[in-house]
Design an enzyme around this catalytic site. Sequence first.
Site, PDB file in Angstrom:
ATOM      1  N   LYS A 102       0.851  -1.196   0.000  1.00  0.00           N
ATOM      2  CA  LYS A 102       0.000   0.000   0.000  1.00  0.00           C
ATOM      3  C   LYS A 102       0.880   1.237   0.000  1.00  0.00           C
ATOM      4  CE  LYS A 102      -2.330   1.739   3.793  1.00  0.00           C
ATOM      5  NZ  LYS A 102      -2.288   3.199   3.848  1.00  0.00           N
TER       6      LYS A 102
ATOM      7  N   ASP B 269      -3.423   4.350  -2.011  1.00  0.00           N
ATOM      8  CA  ASP B 269      -4.402   4.817  -1.018  1.00  0.00           C
ATOM      9  C   ASP B 269      -4.377   6.348  -0.950  1.00  0.00           C
ATOM     10  OD1 ASP B 269      -6.009   5.053   1.275  1.00  0.00           O
ATOM     11  OD2 ASP B 269      -4.412   4.443   2.656  1.00  0.00           O
TER      12      ASP B 269
ATOM     13  N   LYS C  64      -7.391   8.263  -1.397  1.00  0.00           N
ATOM     14  CA  LYS C  64      -8.713   8.728  -0.914  1.00  0.00           C
ATOM     15  C   LYS C  64      -9.194   9.974  -1.648  1.00  0.00           C
ATOM     16  CE  LYS C  64      -7.907   6.960   3.808  1.00  0.00           C
ATOM     17  NZ  LYS C  64      -6.499   6.548   3.794  1.00  0.00           N
TER      18      LYS C  64
ATOM     19  N   ASP D 217     -13.456  14.885  -4.784  1.00  0.00           N
ATOM     20  CA  ASP D 217     -13.541  16.162  -5.495  1.00  0.00           C
ATOM     21  C   ASP D 217     -14.754  16.077  -6.413  1.00  0.00           C
ATOM     22  OD1 ASP D 217     -12.912  18.647  -6.783  1.00  0.00           O
ATOM     23  OD2 ASP D 217     -10.780  18.297  -6.398  1.00  0.00           O
TER      24      ASP D 217
ATOM     25  N   THR E 111     -12.076   5.875  10.388  1.00  0.00           N
ATOM     26  CA  THR E 111     -12.156   5.238  11.712  1.00  0.00           C
ATOM     27  C   THR E 111     -11.655   6.169  12.812  1.00  0.00           C
ATOM     28  OG1 THR E 111     -10.092   4.117  11.196  1.00  0.00           O
ATOM     29  CG2 THR E 111     -12.089   2.811  10.986  1.00  0.00           C
TER      30      THR E 111
ATOM     31  N   ARG F 212       3.028  -1.406  10.752  1.00  0.00           N
ATOM     32  CA  ARG F 212       4.135  -1.516  11.713  1.00  0.00           C
ATOM     33  C   ARG F 212       4.496  -2.927  12.185  1.00  0.00           C
ATOM     34  NH1 ARG F 212       1.515   3.331  14.898  1.00  0.00           N
ATOM     35  NH2 ARG F 212      -0.217   2.347  13.813  1.00  0.00           N
TER      36      ARG F 212
HETATM   37  O1  C5P Z   1       0.990   0.304  11.199  1.00  0.00           O
HETATM   38  P1  C5P Z   1      -0.449  -0.095  11.052  1.00  0.00           P
HETATM   39  O2  C5P Z   1      -0.648  -1.574  10.859  1.00  0.00           O
HETATM   40  O3  C5P Z   1      -1.328   0.489  12.133  1.00  0.00           O
HETATM   41  O4  C5P Z   1      -0.866   0.603   9.679  1.00  0.00           O
HETATM   42  C1  C5P Z   1      -2.150   0.520   9.156  1.00  0.00           C
HETATM   43  C2  C5P Z   1      -2.246   1.259   7.861  1.00  0.00           C
HETATM   44  O5  C5P Z   1      -3.609   1.350   7.491  1.00  0.00           O
HETATM   45  C3  C5P Z   1      -1.725   2.703   7.891  1.00  0.00           C
HETATM   46  O6  C5P Z   1      -1.232   3.011   6.589  1.00  0.00           O
HETATM   47  C4  C5P Z   1      -2.962   3.502   8.199  1.00  0.00           C
HETATM   48  O7  C5P Z   1      -2.914   4.817   7.723  1.00  0.00           O
HETATM   49  C5  C5P Z   1      -4.022   2.709   7.435  1.00  0.00           C
HETATM   50  N1  C5P Z   1      -5.386   2.892   7.891  1.00  0.00           N
HETATM   51  C6  C5P Z   1      -5.786   2.601   9.196  1.00  0.00           C
HETATM   52  N2  C5P Z   1      -7.095   2.770   9.555  1.00  0.00           N
HETATM   53  C7  C5P Z   1      -7.986   3.199   8.656  1.00  0.00           C
HETATM   54  C8  C5P Z   1      -7.601   3.484   7.360  1.00  0.00           C
HETATM   55  C9  C5P Z   1      -6.277   3.306   7.008  1.00  0.00           C
HETATM   56  O8  C5P Z   1      -4.981   2.188  10.001  1.00  0.00           O
HETATM   57  N3  C5P Z   1      -9.235   3.304   9.016  1.00  0.00           N
END
Ligand code: C5P
Length: 238
Positions: A33, A60, A62, A65, A123, A215
Amino acid sequence: MSNRPIIALDFSSKEEVTDFLTKFPATEALYVKVGMELFYQEGPEIVKSLKAAGHSVFLDLKLHDIPNTVEHAMKGLAKLGVDMTNVHAAGGIQMMAAAKRGLEAGKPTGNPTPVLIAVTQLTSTSEAEMQQEQLIKVSLEESVQHYAKCAETAGLDGVVCSALEVEAIKKKTSADFVCLTPGIRPAGSAVGDQKRVMTPAQAAAIGSTYIVVGRPITQAEDPYQAYSAIKKEWNGEK
Ligand code: C5P
């Protein structure tokens, strides 16, 4: 269900991405992603180089417009060969349908149309914020369900959502409607700033189509080992 967990490349430079990818076997085709942080620094070239290396890319960005602008922007993104991309459902059914037209017009000949999904309510938005700031008077769950239904009506493939929302969404949409879920943590790993998390096995059990993991893989001592363990759990392998 897609068998590869999608790795969130939350880095701000191509050098960091290249360094991270050296930790995987060169033959391992990944699904990654690319978000705003990386794209706004490195531009379309980062997508082209990931595709050239054999990886699948969820871009990603989003988009949100007017329909004409989104349609033309999507045409350009499709030309990069992205496999999946997204828009905000709040942009409306017309805008979402325009996004899909743009992808169909721009995709390289012979490629499938990129998967197009919508963000419903972020979220990070609480029910109180939604009601007070957006003046939406229903529950957060109803708003998410409504936006998912709008996305389906517009011809989109699915939505990005919390794994905890999948069941409610599937009540209102077809069974094959895509639910892509971030907020995934293998049992025992650091939660970080994510509040409501699920393990890969739980996400599979409740019907997620794709999981996005950042992460727990990018910050792992051995990212390939972490990725392989998450992939196994997601696929129900011992
Ligand atoms: O590091 P982690 O596993 O928390 O990363 C989750 C990824 O998903 C990040 O790129 C974050 O911006 C994205 N994301 C999220 N929750 C959402 C939409 C996207 O954690 N509702």
